[in-house]
Design an enzyme around this catalytic site. Structure first.
Site, PDB file in Angstrom:
ATOM      1  N   ILE A   1      44.521  38.666  36.002  1.00  0.00           N
ATOM      2  CA  ILE A   1      44.820  39.935  36.644  1.00  0.00           C
ATOM      3  C   ILE A   1      43.525  40.732  36.725  1.00  0.00           C
ATOM      4  O   ILE A   1      42.653  40.614  35.857  1.00  0.00           O
ATOM      5  CB  ILE A   1      45.942  40.738  35.940  1.00  0.00           C
ATOM      6  CG1 ILE A   1      45.599  41.025  34.489  1.00  0.00           C
ATOM      7  CG2 ILE A   1      47.266  40.022  36.046  1.00  0.00           C
ATOM      8  CD1 ILE A   1      46.614  41.916  33.787  1.00  0.00           C
TER       9      ILE A   1
ATOM     10  N   ARG B   1      37.765  39.261  33.826  1.00  0.00           N
ATOM     11  CA  ARG B   1      36.491  39.612  34.479  1.00  0.00           C
ATOM     12  C   ARG B   1      35.343  38.830  33.855  1.00  0.00           C
ATOM     13  O   ARG B   1      34.457  38.343  34.558  1.00  0.00           O
ATOM     14  CB  ARG B   1      36.231  41.114  34.351  1.00  0.00           C
ATOM     15  CG  ARG B   1      37.008  41.930  35.323  1.00  0.00           C
ATOM     16  CD  ARG B   1      36.501  43.370  35.313  1.00  0.00           C
ATOM     17  NE  ARG B   1      37.623  44.230  35.560  1.00  0.00           N
ATOM     18  CZ  ARG B   1      38.089  45.158  34.740  1.00  0.00           C
ATOM     19  NH1 ARG B   1      37.498  45.403  33.599  1.00  0.00           N
ATOM     20  NH2 ARG B   1      39.126  45.883  35.062  1.00  0.00           N
TER      21      ARG B   1
ATOM     22  N   SER C   1      42.732  43.803  36.301  1.00  0.00           N
ATOM     23  CA  SER C   1      42.427  44.832  35.306  1.00  0.00           C
ATOM     24  C   SER C   1      42.112  44.269  33.919  1.00  0.00           C
ATOM     25  O   SER C   1      41.791  45.019  33.009  1.00  0.00           O
ATOM     26  CB  SER C   1      43.598  45.813  35.198  1.00  0.00           C
ATOM     27  OG  SER C   1      44.768  45.126  34.780  1.00  0.00           O
ATOM     28  N   CYS C   2      42.152  42.962  33.760  1.00  0.00           N
ATOM     29  CA  CYS C   2      41.925  42.320  32.455  1.00  0.00           C
ATOM     30  C   CYS C   2      40.427  42.085  32.227  1.00  0.00           C
ATOM     31  O   CYS C   2      39.774  41.386  33.017  1.00  0.00           O
ATOM     32  CB  CYS C   2      42.682  41.001  32.411  1.00  0.00           C
ATOM     33  SG  CYS C   2      42.402  40.022  30.927  1.00  0.00           S
ATOM     34  N   ASP C   3      39.890  42.660  31.160  1.00  0.00           N
ATOM     35  CA  ASP C   3      38.468  42.491  30.842  1.00  0.00           C
ATOM     36  C   ASP C   3      38.110  41.035  30.588  1.00  0.00           C
ATOM     37  O   ASP C   3      37.051  40.568  31.010  1.00  0.00           O
ATOM     38  CB  ASP C   3      38.083  43.326  29.619  1.00  0.00           C
ATOM     39  CG  ASP C   3      38.031  44.809  29.933  1.00  0.00           C
ATOM     40  OD1 ASP C   3      37.845  45.174  31.111  1.00  0.00           O
ATOM     41  OD2 ASP C   3      38.177  45.607  28.987  1.00  0.00           O
TER      42      ASP C   3
END
Length: 115
Positions: free
Chosen positions: A7, A14, A9-11
């Site tokens: 997803i 990323r 927004s998941c660090d």
């Protein structure tokens, strides 16, 4: 082709993308929130790693379920599958599907073998 499931927004997702990019490893990105998850893909993931490995019981989505749903998911594999299909963010992330294996989560050297 490798597919990275996560997803936006998941660090950790990323970081996984940056690690793959830094190694020059080609991949397609599949956002679980936007693109969803189909039953066939989930069944394949379960066959590769097992349901216990995939189910993220530390996620915000898991904590948002009522206790009855959480217990049902623990006790009944079919109910767990149905919950994951309804809420794909119940999967641990990131998931890197190489076509032969599925790497769940991300450790520093997980992608070293892909070079």
């Amino acid at each position: 082709m490798n597919t990275l499931y996560g997803i936006k927004s998941c660090d950790t997702c990323r970081k996984a993308r940056k690690a793959l990019d830094a190694r020059g490893i080609a991949y397609r990105y599949h956002d679980l929130r936007e693109d969803g998850l189909d039953a066939g893909t989930l069944a394949r993931f379960i066959d590769l790693t097992g349901l216990e490995t995939l189910l993220n019981t530390r996620s915000t989505t898991w904590r948002g379920l009522d206790e009855t749903e959480r217990q049902a998911a623990r006790d009944d594999a079919e109910r767990a599958r149905a919950l994951i299909l309804a809420h794909p963010t119940l999967l641990k992330r990131p998931l890197l599907d190489t076509g032969e294996t599925l790497i769940v989560g991300r450790a520093r050297d997980d992608y070293a073998s892909l070079d």
